[in-house]
Design an enzyme around this catalytic site. Structure first.
Site, PDB file in Angstrom:
ATOM      1  N   GLU A 152      78.887  23.431  -3.821  1.00 42.91           N
ATOM      2  CA  GLU A 152      79.309  23.715  -5.180  1.00 42.91           C
ATOM      3  C   GLU A 152      78.059  24.268  -6.011  1.00 42.91           C
ATOM      4  O   GLU A 152      77.801  24.076  -7.159  1.00 42.91           O
ATOM      5  CB  GLU A 152      79.518  22.423  -5.935  1.00 42.91           C
ATOM      6  CG  GLU A 152      81.011  21.987  -5.231  1.00 42.91           C
ATOM      7  CD  GLU A 152      81.593  20.612  -5.971  1.00 42.91           C
ATOM      8  OE1 GLU A 152      80.983  20.105  -6.922  1.00 42.91           O
ATOM      9  OE2 GLU A 152      82.850  20.135  -5.366  1.00 42.91           O
TER      10      GLU A 152
ATOM     11  N   GLU B 132      86.304  20.401   0.825  1.00 41.83           N
ATOM     12  CA  GLU B 132      86.935  19.074  -0.214  1.00 41.83           C
ATOM     13  C   GLU B 132      88.289  19.354  -0.721  1.00 41.83           C
ATOM     14  O   GLU B 132      88.425  20.422  -1.396  1.00 41.83           O
ATOM     15  CB  GLU B 132      85.977  18.996  -1.491  1.00 41.83           C
ATOM     16  CG  GLU B 132      84.621  18.254  -0.836  1.00 41.83           C
ATOM     17  CD  GLU B 132      83.507  18.052  -2.226  1.00 41.83           C
ATOM     18  OE1 GLU B 132      83.994  17.771  -3.051  1.00 41.83           O
ATOM     19  OE2 GLU B 132      82.234  18.060  -1.898  1.00 41.83           O
TER      20      GLU B 132
END
Length: 504
Positions: free
Chosen positions: A160, A279
């Protein structure tokens, strides 16, 4: 309300069931704890995932990277004691690591910014040559211990980076440099390793994906996969320790995934490159109370019927509730990401993964997919899943056609139901007073109410079909299998007589 499900026996629906491709975990260091391993063993026995992805392979708690001074010179050494202990146990449980290369060892870090309760350093390396050396040394040592199968372990560069907390200032150019340096170092060591990124989540995802692909094109870099994350709630309301979120529209979120697929394919150089969702869940916080509910399971049932359309891998975040990003959990049901709660109490969402794995083991021939169901066919019969995201209760009247209209054949119908009435450990926990630290007896009691309601019946073909009717309650899921019955009674054993003779 009734829903009619009919289809032609020759129907073929494109359905890719990659349910067991990968599962998420918290930081890898948690795998040194007993409860973590018990939960993972339970999940692997029932579902059985191929890969496991977690944060922090280079975090200080695994103690891989070390600088020391000797004779006035700074030298390096690496320590794999904890990492090898963890991976050895993973392999014993039939799962391999999906290698997320994060976060920065404090001795190698350029800055001091940290994230989470466990203080993950989220700054670039002070020297890229030291980072590259550490990464290649990791792969060499993994290969020396585990052999050539390591070449098949996917690699993801960071996590991220589009979020400033996870990568210093969310600096796109600096992340691209990290990716290029890492990709080049790995491929120069052995080009067969599969390296992906950019592992983005939510914020400016189209811009990041487009710019990442443009950067790779400019430098003739060909990622082996494109990685992203996928969460499906609006911004949460925080009350005390907990986060409450509204679900977004499920079809809108699926369309968002297709947009990423289309964007990647718009680059001729990257057309068809696999996309890995490293994810996904509903809420993106470890205190997202929806995770413990039947609502979560029913919503994800619909998502899972489509995730394989555009993604080769999709990894649920996470398998268990041993997790510490916002500190040690304060209570049994706390909105944790896990499929299972402490004490191996399966949450309703656990069962939708189990059901999709059962579908995968049953067949790969899909004959029907709609907003409330997926149905597969094999030589032995049919199997399917029905779900009710947020409607009133309904009955699904399903017509299952057969080419062989032999009315002498018998079929066994098995149903497994998960809904708010028959499989709802969260409500049981609430009703007994929400004990934050349940006793062994309370854990045993909660587990007793955390399993599907199983029913059976015998069906016969009539007019080249078998009709079944299944009740699906609000936020409920029903798995069914209809298989040829093999009847092998012992001499003198008569089931009907067994259950009636004693009443006379």
């Amino acid at each position: 309300m009734n829903k009619q499900i009919k289809f032609d026996i020759k129907n073929r629906v494109d359905f890719k069931n990659n349910i067991d491709s990968c599962i998420g975990t918290g930081r890898l260091g948690l795998a040194l704890t007993e409860e973590y391993l018990k939960e993972l063993e339970f999940v692997q026995e029932e579902i059985g995932f191929k890969f496991i992805r977690g944060h922090g392979i280079f975090h200080d708690d695994l103690s891989i990277y070390h600088e020391y001074e000797e004779d006035g010179e700074i030298k390096l050494e690496y320590n794999y004691t904890y990492l090898f202990r963890i991976i050895d146990r993973f392999i014993e449980l039939g799962i391999r690591p999906y290698l997320e290369l994060s976060f920065m060892p404090s001795q190698l870090a350029k800055g001091t910014q940290t994230l989470f309760h466990w203080k993950a350093n989220t700054t670039p390396p002070k020297e890229y040559r030291l980072w590259n050396r550490m990464v290649v040394a990791l792969l060499k040592n993994l290969r020396a211990r585990y052999g050539e199968e390591v070449l098949d372990w996917p690699i993801e560069v960071w996590n991220e980076p589009n979020l400033p907390g996870f990568w210093f200032k969310g600096d796109m150019d600096e992340y691209f440099k990290l990716f290029k340096e890492t990709y080049t170092a790995i491929k120069e060591y052995d080009s067969r390793f599969k390296v992906g990124g950019p592992a983005i989540c939510g914020v400016n995802e189209d811009e990041w994906t487009r710019e990442f692909l443009s950067f790779c094109k400019r430098f003739n870099i060909k990622p082996d996969n494109i990685t992203r994350h996928h969460y499906t709630v609006e911004f949460p309301e925080t009350v005390g320790h907990y986060d409450y979120s509204k679900l977004e529209d499920s079809n809108m979120r699926i369309a968002n995934l297709q947009a990423t697929r289309d964007l990647v394919d718009s680059f001729e150089e990257f057309k068809g490159t696999p996309i890995h969702i490293t994810e996904f869940s509903t809420s993106y916080t470890p205190r997202g109370v929806i995770h413990d509910t039947n609502i979560n399971a029913a919503f994800l049932a619909h998502q899972l019927s489509h995730l394989g359309d555009m993604n080769e891998v999709y990894s649920y975040w996470t398998f268990g509730d041993v997790f510490e990003e916002k500190g040690v959990p304060r209570s049994l049901f706390h909105g944790g990401f896990g499929l299972v709660a402490e004490g191996n109490i399966p949450k309703p969402t656990f069962w939708i993964f189990s059901f999709y794995k059962q579908l995968k083991n049953f067949s790969d021939v899909c004959v029907n997919r709609d907003e409330n169901s997926i149905i597969l066919k094999s030589d032995s019969g049919y199997a399917g899943i029905l779900w009710n995201k947020d409607e009133e209760d309904f009955s699904a009247d399903i017509t299952l056609p057969f080419e062989d209209g032999n009315e002498k054949l018998e079929y066994t119908l098995i149903t497994k139901t998960v809904d708010e009435e028959c499989c709802n450990p969260l409500k049981l926990w609430h009703d007994i007073g929400e004990p934050p630290y349940p006793t062994k007896e309370q854990i045993k009691f909660l587990k007793s109410g955390a399993y599907p309601l199983v029913r059976s019946d015998i069906k016969r073909i009539e007019d080249s079909k078998i009709d079944i009717s299944l009740d699906v309650h609000k936020h409920g899921i029903v798995y069914f299998e209809l298989r040829k019955r093999v009847f092998t009674p012992d001499r003198g054993y008569n089931y009907d007589k067994v259950i009636t003779a004693h009443n006379k």
